[in-house]
Design a protein around this motif. Structure first.
Motif, PDB file in Angstrom:
ATOM      1  N   GLU A  86      -3.565   7.458  -6.056  1.00  0.00           N
ATOM      2  CA  GLU A  86      -3.834   6.703  -4.828  1.00  0.00           C
ATOM      3  C   GLU A  86      -3.615   7.536  -3.574  1.00  0.00           C
ATOM      4  O   GLU A  86      -3.556   6.993  -2.480  1.00  0.00           O
ATOM      5  CB  GLU A  86      -2.926   5.477  -4.774  1.00  0.00           C
ATOM      6  CG  GLU A  86      -3.117   4.522  -5.926  1.00  0.00           C
ATOM      7  CD  GLU A  86      -2.027   3.454  -5.989  1.00  0.00           C
ATOM      8  OE1 GLU A  86      -2.349   2.351  -6.427  1.00  0.00           O
ATOM      9  OE2 GLU A  86      -0.873   3.733  -5.607  1.00  0.00           O
ATOM     10  N   LEU A  87      -3.495   8.842  -3.728  1.00  0.00           N
ATOM     11  CA  LEU A  87      -3.248   9.700  -2.579  1.00  0.00           C
ATOM     12  C   LEU A  87      -4.508   9.848  -1.739  1.00  0.00           C
ATOM     13  O   LEU A  87      -5.387  10.634  -2.049  1.00  0.00           O
ATOM     14  CB  LEU A  87      -2.762  11.084  -3.022  1.00  0.00           C
ATOM     15  CG  LEU A  87      -1.351  11.141  -3.556  1.00  0.00           C
ATOM     16  CD1 LEU A  87      -1.023  12.534  -4.067  1.00  0.00           C
ATOM     17  CD2 LEU A  87      -0.358  10.729  -2.492  1.00  0.00           C
ATOM     18  N   THR A  88      -4.571   9.041  -0.699  1.00  0.00           N
ATOM     19  CA  THR A  88      -5.630   9.172   0.293  1.00  0.00           C
ATOM     20  C   THR A  88      -4.929   9.462   1.613  1.00  0.00           C
ATOM     21  O   THR A  88      -3.736   9.182   1.758  1.00  0.00           O
ATOM     22  CB  THR A  88      -6.454   7.873   0.421  1.00  0.00           C
ATOM     23  OG1 THR A  88      -5.594   6.827   0.891  1.00  0.00           O
ATOM     24  CG2 THR A  88      -7.089   7.476  -0.909  1.00  0.00           C
ATOM     25  N   PRO A  89      -5.631   9.998   2.581  1.00  0.00           N
ATOM     26  CA  PRO A  89      -4.976  10.248   3.872  1.00  0.00           C
ATOM     27  C   PRO A  89      -4.348   8.988   4.470  1.00  0.00           C
ATOM     28  O   PRO A  89      -3.246   9.043   5.018  1.00  0.00           O
ATOM     29  CB  PRO A  89      -6.118  10.777   4.751  1.00  0.00           C
ATOM     30  CG  PRO A  89      -7.064  11.411   3.786  1.00  0.00           C
ATOM     31  CD  PRO A  89      -6.990  10.546   2.547  1.00  0.00           C
ATOM     32  N   GLU A  90      -5.010   7.856   4.320  1.00  0.00           N
ATOM     33  CA  GLU A  90      -4.492   6.607   4.890  1.00  0.00           C
ATOM     34  C   GLU A  90      -3.223   6.156   4.168  1.00  0.00           C
ATOM     35  O   GLU A  90      -2.232   5.782   4.805  1.00  0.00           O
ATOM     36  CB  GLU A  90      -5.544   5.487   4.811  1.00  0.00           C
ATOM     37  CG  GLU A  90      -6.804   5.748   5.603  1.00  0.00           C
ATOM     38  CD  GLU A  90      -7.783   6.699   4.900  1.00  0.00           C
ATOM     39  OE1 GLU A  90      -7.712   6.872   3.658  1.00  0.00           O
ATOM     40  OE2 GLU A  90      -8.601   7.303   5.609  1.00  0.00           O
ATOM     41  N   ASN A  91      -3.251   6.175   2.832  1.00  0.00           N
ATOM     42  CA  ASN A  91      -2.080   5.761   2.053  1.00  0.00           C
ATOM     43  C   ASN A  91      -0.895   6.692   2.300  1.00  0.00           C
ATOM     44  O   ASN A  91       0.247   6.252   2.415  1.00  0.00           O
ATOM     45  CB  ASN A  91      -2.401   5.726   0.558  1.00  0.00           C
ATOM     46  CG  ASN A  91      -3.323   4.593   0.190  1.00  0.00           C
ATOM     47  OD1 ASN A  91      -3.528   3.661   0.964  1.00  0.00           O
ATOM     48  ND2 ASN A  91      -3.900   4.671  -0.997  1.00  0.00           N
TER      49      ASN A  91
END
Length: 191
Positions: A86-91
Motif C-alpha cells: 500500500e506504499l503510495t505517496p499519499e499513504n
C-alpha cells in the motif's frame, strides 16, 4: 544454421529476462523488508509511550492536556497500518504526518520534565527517555535503509531494457520517506 542462431538469441533473451525479473523481485522484497524494519521501530516507540506517560503522570498531575495529546497522537499513529503493497505517496504522507504528531507530542512531554526536578532525576524517566532517544535514532536508520532499498528498486525498474519487463509484470515505483516540514526549522536551544 539461421535457425540455430535464432534459437540461441531467443534462449539468451529469455535467460536475460528471467534474470532481470528475479533481480526486480529481489529488490522489491528488499523494500518490503526495509519497510517492515521501519514499522518495527515505530512500534517500539509506540510501546514505550505508555510507560513514559505513566511515569510523568505521577509528577505532573496538572499537565493532563499534554499527556492526553501524547496518548491521542500514539493512538492515531498506531491506527494507521500501511503494508508494503500500500506504499503510495499519499499513504506514506499520511503515515509520516501521524508519526510527526507523535514526535511533536513527545517533545512537549519531555519539555514538561524540565519543570519537575524530581522527575528529571527519576531513574525510570531517565531510562525511558534514553530508550526513546535510541528508538528515534533507530527510526532514522530504518528510514534511511528503506530509502536506499527503494532507490535500488526504483532504479532497477526504470532502466532499459528492464523497464519493459517491469511494465509487463506491473512493477510500480515505491515512494521515499521525505523530511517533515517541521524538520526544516532548527530547534531553539535556550539556557
Amino acid at each position: 544454421m539461421k535457425r540455430l542462431i535464432l534459437l540461441a538469441v531467443i534462449a539468451l533473451s529469455g535467460l536475460t529476462s528471467c534474470s532481470t525479473y528475479n533481480r526486480m523481485v529481489n529488490n522489491e522484497e528488499a523494500v518490503n523488508a526495509a519497510w517492515a524494519n521501519v514499522e518495527t521501530q515505530y512500534q517500539r516507540r509506540a510501546d514505550l509511550i505508555p510507560n513514559l506517560v505513566n511515569t510523568v503522570k505521577g509528577y505532573a498531575q496538572h499537565e493532563q492536556s499534554t499527556l492526553e495529546q501524547v496518548v491521542e497522537a500514539r493512538a492515531k499513529a498506531t491506527s494507521i497500518n500501511l503494508s508494503a503493497d500500500e506504499l503510495t505517496p499519499e499513504n506514506l504522507a499520511e503515515f509520516q504526518r501521524a508519526q510527526s504528531e507523535v514526535r511533536s507530542a513527545l517533545g512537549r512531554l519531555i519539555a514538561i520534565s524540565e519543570s519537575y526536578p524530581d522527575l528529571k532525576a527519576n531513574q525510570n524517566f531517565l531510562e525511558l527517555q534514553a530508550q526513546l532517544e535510541g528508538t528515534e535514532n533507530r527510526i532514522a536508520v530504518a528510514r534511511s535503509n528503506f530509502n536506499t532499498a527503494t532507490r535500488e528498486y526504483n532504479m532497477s525498474i526504470r532502466r532499459f531494457p528492464a523497464n519493459l519487463i517491469a511494465k509487463m509484470f506491473s512493477f510500480r515505483p515505491k515512494p521515499y520517506f521525505e523530511a517533515d516540514e517541521q524538520s526544516a526549522a532548527a530547534p531553539a536551544v535556550t539556557f
